[in-house]
Scaffold this motif. Structure first.
Motif, PDB file in Angstrom:
ATOM      1  N   MET A   1       0.789  -1.240   0.023  1.00 56.17           N
ATOM      2  CA  MET A   1      -0.022  -0.245   0.186  1.00 56.17           C
ATOM      3  C   MET A   1       0.963   1.155  -0.048  1.00 56.17           C
ATOM      4  SD  MET A   1      -2.763   1.277   2.752  1.00 56.17           S
ATOM      5  CE  MET A   1      -1.677   1.994   3.661  1.00 56.17           C
ATOM      6  N   THR A   2       0.809   1.978  -0.439  1.00 56.81           N
ATOM      7  CA  THR A   2       1.276   3.269  -1.294  1.00 56.81           C
ATOM      8  C   THR A   2       0.817   4.952  -0.316  1.00 56.81           C
ATOM      9  OG1 THR A   2       2.598   3.100  -3.116  1.00 56.81           O
ATOM     10  CG2 THR A   2       2.336   5.264  -2.570  1.00 56.81           C
ATOM     11  N   ARG A   3       1.372   4.631   0.672  1.00 56.37           N
ATOM     12  CA  ARG A   3       0.678   5.835   1.531  1.00 56.37           C
ATOM     13  C   ARG A   3       0.824   7.801   0.691  1.00 56.37           C
ATOM     14  NH1 ARG A   3       1.931   6.742   6.401  1.00 56.37           N
ATOM     15  NH2 ARG A   3       4.272   7.061   5.489  1.00 56.37           N
ATOM     16  N   VAL A   4      -0.198   8.361   0.880  1.00 52.19           N
ATOM     17  CA  VAL A   4       0.114   9.365   0.587  1.00 52.19           C
ATOM     18  C   VAL A   4       1.004  10.233   1.348  1.00 52.19           C
ATOM     19  CG1 VAL A   4      -1.012  12.093   0.784  1.00 52.19           C
ATOM     20  CG2 VAL A   4      -2.371   9.955   1.257  1.00 52.19           C
ATOM     21  N   ALA A   5       1.657  10.324   2.483  1.00 50.02           N
ATOM     22  CA  ALA A   5       3.156  10.906   3.389  1.00 50.02           C
ATOM     23  C   ALA A   5       3.571  10.513   2.168  1.00 50.02           C
ATOM     24  CB  ALA A   5       3.771  10.037   4.487  1.00 50.02           C
ATOM     25  N   ALA A  80      -6.337  15.565   3.007  1.00 50.26           N
ATOM     26  CA  ALA A  80      -6.292  14.067   2.723  1.00 50.26           C
ATOM     27  C   ALA A  80      -5.473  13.579   4.141  1.00 50.26           C
ATOM     28  CB  ALA A  80      -5.345  13.722   1.445  1.00 50.26           C
ATOM     29  N   ARG A  81      -5.333  13.025   4.502  1.00 46.49           N
ATOM     30  CA  ARG A  81      -3.875  12.214   5.102  1.00 46.49           C
ATOM     31  C   ARG A  81      -2.561  11.876   5.392  1.00 46.49           C
ATOM     32  NH1 ARG A  81      -6.832  15.551   9.462  1.00 46.49           N
ATOM     33  NH2 ARG A  81      -9.163  15.479   9.440  1.00 46.49           N
ATOM     34  N   GLU A  82      -1.725  12.060   5.282  1.00 42.07           N
ATOM     35  CA  GLU A  82      -1.054  11.654   5.583  1.00 42.07           C
ATOM     36  C   GLU A  82      -0.632   9.937   5.368  1.00 42.07           C
ATOM     37  OE1 GLU A  82       2.861  13.581   6.755  1.00 42.07           O
ATOM     38  OE2 GLU A  82       1.843  14.055   8.204  1.00 42.07           O
ATOM     39  N   ASP A  83      -1.334   9.727   6.226  1.00 44.09           N
ATOM     40  CA  ASP A  83      -1.735   7.307   6.347  1.00 44.09           C
ATOM     41  C   ASP A  83      -2.722   7.015   5.388  1.00 44.09           C
ATOM     42  OD1 ASP A  83      -3.840   8.932   7.552  1.00 44.09           O
ATOM     43  OD2 ASP A  83      -3.668   7.242   9.374  1.00 44.09           O
ATOM     44  N   GLU A  84      -3.489   7.600   4.594  1.00 42.18           N
ATOM     45  CA  GLU A  84      -4.528   7.771   4.214  1.00 42.18           C
ATOM     46  C   GLU A  84      -3.946   6.822   2.832  1.00 42.18           C
ATOM     47  OE1 GLU A  84      -8.460   9.370   3.105  1.00 42.18           O
ATOM     48  OE2 GLU A  84      -6.811  10.759   3.842  1.00 42.18           O
ATOM     49  N   ASP A  85      -4.240   6.030   2.501  1.00 44.33           N
ATOM     50  CA  ASP A  85      -3.694   4.694   0.751  1.00 44.33           C
ATOM     51  C   ASP A  85      -3.991   5.904   0.047  1.00 44.33           C
ATOM     52  OD1 ASP A  85      -3.365   3.169  -0.827  1.00 44.33           O
ATOM     53  OD2 ASP A  85      -4.842   2.398  -0.407  1.00 44.33           O
TER      54      ASP A  85
END
Length: 145
Positions: A1-5, A80-85
């Motif tokens: 899974m790639t995260r937004v961060a 969006a949040r940093e930990d979102e997919d």
């Protein structure tokens, strides 16, 4: 899974609702971007795009030196949040037909931006020719000054 961060752009310039439209347009020109987050203190309260400036400012014959960002910005902002997919964020972006979203922390402070260009450029190693082409086309712009 790639995260937004993993793919977002950090160090985003913000402005305040009381800043003049002219200053936002000049910042967009300097940074070669089409959107600037608008914050009161640390909290995100809106976004202003080049389109907002044209449609809600110029087309209404507003004075760019005296018109405030509060008068032209969009206040209903999807974040969006940093930990979102990233795939989840892409779905949200597609549903809302938007190309860029601010990334905020749990206190609604802007910590970055995620754009379709960021996602495409950072996923350019994918074996798919389409992903590589989209990566080339969508590489995020750098300030030209």
């Amino acid at each position: 899974m790639t995260r937004v961060a993993d793919v977002m752009t950090r160090g985003v310039r913000t402005m305040t609702p009381n800043d003049p439209v002219l200053a936002a347009a000049q910042a967009m020109d300097e940074l070669n971007v089409g959107v600037i987050p608008v914050c009161e203190g640390d909290k995100l309260v809106g976004m202003v795009t080049d389109r907002d400036i044209v449609v809600r400012g110029v087309a209404q014959n507003c004075d760019a030196q005296t018109t405030k960002l509060a008068d032209v910005m969009s206040t209903h902002v999807r974040c969006a949040r940093e930990d979102e997919d990233v795939d989840e964020v892409l779905s949200q972006m597609a549903e809302a037909q938007i190309r860029r979203m601010p990334v905020v922390d749990d206190r609604e402070r802007v910590v970055g931006m995620i754009t379709l260009g960021d996602i495409a450029a950072k996923n350019g190693e994918d074996d798919s020719g389409l992903a590589a082409s989209l990566s080339d086309i969508s590489t995020p712009a750098e300030p030209d000054r």
